[in-house]
Enzyme design. Structure first.
Site, PDB file in Angstrom:
ATOM      1  N   HIS A 102     -24.616  57.705   9.737  1.00  0.00           N
ATOM      2  CA  HIS A 102     -25.192  57.641   8.278  1.00  0.00           C
ATOM      3  C   HIS A 102     -24.616  56.632   7.702  1.00  0.00           C
ATOM      4  CE1 HIS A 102     -27.137  59.020   4.873  1.00  0.00           C
ATOM      5  NE2 HIS A 102     -26.069  59.158   4.146  1.00  0.00           N
ATOM      6  N   SER A 103     -25.454  55.943   6.953  1.00  0.00           N
ATOM      7  CA  SER A 103     -24.812  54.914   5.967  1.00  0.00           C
ATOM      8  C   SER A 103     -23.900  54.005   6.500  1.00  0.00           C
ATOM      9  CB  SER A 103     -24.331  55.582   4.516  1.00  0.00           C
ATOM     10  OG  SER A 103     -24.076  54.781   3.355  1.00  0.00           O
ATOM     11  N   MET A 104     -22.446  53.933   6.032  1.00  0.00           N
ATOM     12  CA  MET A 104     -21.494  52.909   6.951  1.00  0.00           C
ATOM     13  C   MET A 104     -21.535  53.355   8.307  1.00  0.00           C
ATOM     14  SD  MET A 104     -17.468  53.235   6.335  1.00  0.00           S
ATOM     15  CE  MET A 104     -16.481  53.012   7.812  1.00  0.00           C
ATOM     16  N   SER A 130     -29.207  56.074   9.836  1.00  0.00           N
ATOM     17  CA  SER A 130     -29.622  56.595   8.701  1.00  0.00           C
ATOM     18  C   SER A 130     -29.294  56.081   7.514  1.00  0.00           C
ATOM     19  CB  SER A 130     -29.226  58.183   8.807  1.00  0.00           C
ATOM     20  OG  SER A 130     -29.222  58.833   7.513  1.00  0.00           O
TER      21      SER A 130
END
Length: 263
Positions: A102-104, A130
């Site tokens: 997720h993200s990073m 994500s």
């Protein structure tokens, strides 16, 4: 108690390494490796094991500089971070692997997939990303790395640690990893892939995400020759918290065919 990812955390099962928190199952058929967001910890995925299909083991990655690795310095480059995660997975590649970030964590998962792509001992079956556009696509201007800029961003995104930044003692624990992760991301500027992945990619996002608008999920098609599917759920950048049950239901469906393949 876990505060902003810096407490004791869940009771992970099996042998722990510095990098991996392992939730074992009786008859594993696939391992799901989960990578957290900037400033996040392995505890972001602590609630997932009961919601995963039978036969799926969860390996949650713990970055340095937080929780029980609080005394360690954060990694300063994506190359070093992805290399270390890949090394930590050696010895755990005897089963098919799916990568979720997720993200990073999406960028880290992608970099790990690249490193495992041509290894004979690795069978990566899916990349699940994500809340982030494809890494070679430039995003918004980098955040100011001073406390005010980072705190404003944390409040705007309303992540799982956001409340803790209002408490000075907790904020002192959280800020180094948040700043270190954003510094790493600011320096991460990969070129468009010269050779694409050969596994399917699924990109998840929130319909009100101010960091990664839903349309930006389509950029992941540029990193794979095996197809992209996008799934948009209600919510902001941390929609996966608000929509955990819906997301895990979708993941169960997504992973089911790979479980059948290894019966």
């Amino acid at each position: 108690m876990t505060v902003g990812g810096h407490g004791v955390g869940p009771a992970w099962t099996g042998t722990r390494s510095r990098w991996l928190r392992h939730h074992r199952v009786g008859e594993p058929r696939l391992r799901l490796v989960c990578l957290p967001h900037a400033g996040g910890t392995a505890t972001a995925y602590a609630g997932w094991p009961p919601l995963l299909p039978a036969g799926v083991e969860l390996l949650a990655v713990q970055y340095p500089g937080r929780q029980d690795r609080l005394a360690e310095p954060c990694e300063t480059s994506m190359t070093a971070l992805a290399d270390a995660v890949t090394d930590a997975l050696t010895g755990r590649l005897d089963l098919p692997v799916a990568l979720f970030g997720h993200s990073m964590g999406s960028a880290v998962a992608y970099e790990v997939a690249l490193r495992l792509r041509d290894r004979a001992d690795a069978d990566v079956v899916a990349l699940l990303v994500s809340g982030r556009r494809a890494p070679h696509r430039r995003g918004p201007a980098p955040l100011p790395l001073d406390d005010a800029g980072l705190l404003a961003s944390a409040a705007r995104l309303a992540g799982p640690e956001a409340w803790a930044y209002d408490h000075p003692d907790l904020r002192e624990l959280l800020m180094p990893s948040l700043r270190g992760d954003h510094r790493l991301l600011d320096a991460y500027r990969p070129d468009p892939p010269a050779e694409r992945l050969r596994i399917p990619v699924t990109a998840y996002g929130g319909d009100c995400d101010p960091v990664c608008p839903a349309a930006d999920l389509d950029t992941w098609a540029e990193v794979t020759d095996a197809g992209l599917e996008t799934v948009v759920l209600p919510g902001g950048h941390f929609f996966l918290r608000e929509q955990e049950a819906a997301l895990l239901a979708e993941l169960r469906t997504r992973l089911a065919p790979h479980l059948e393949e290894v019966r």
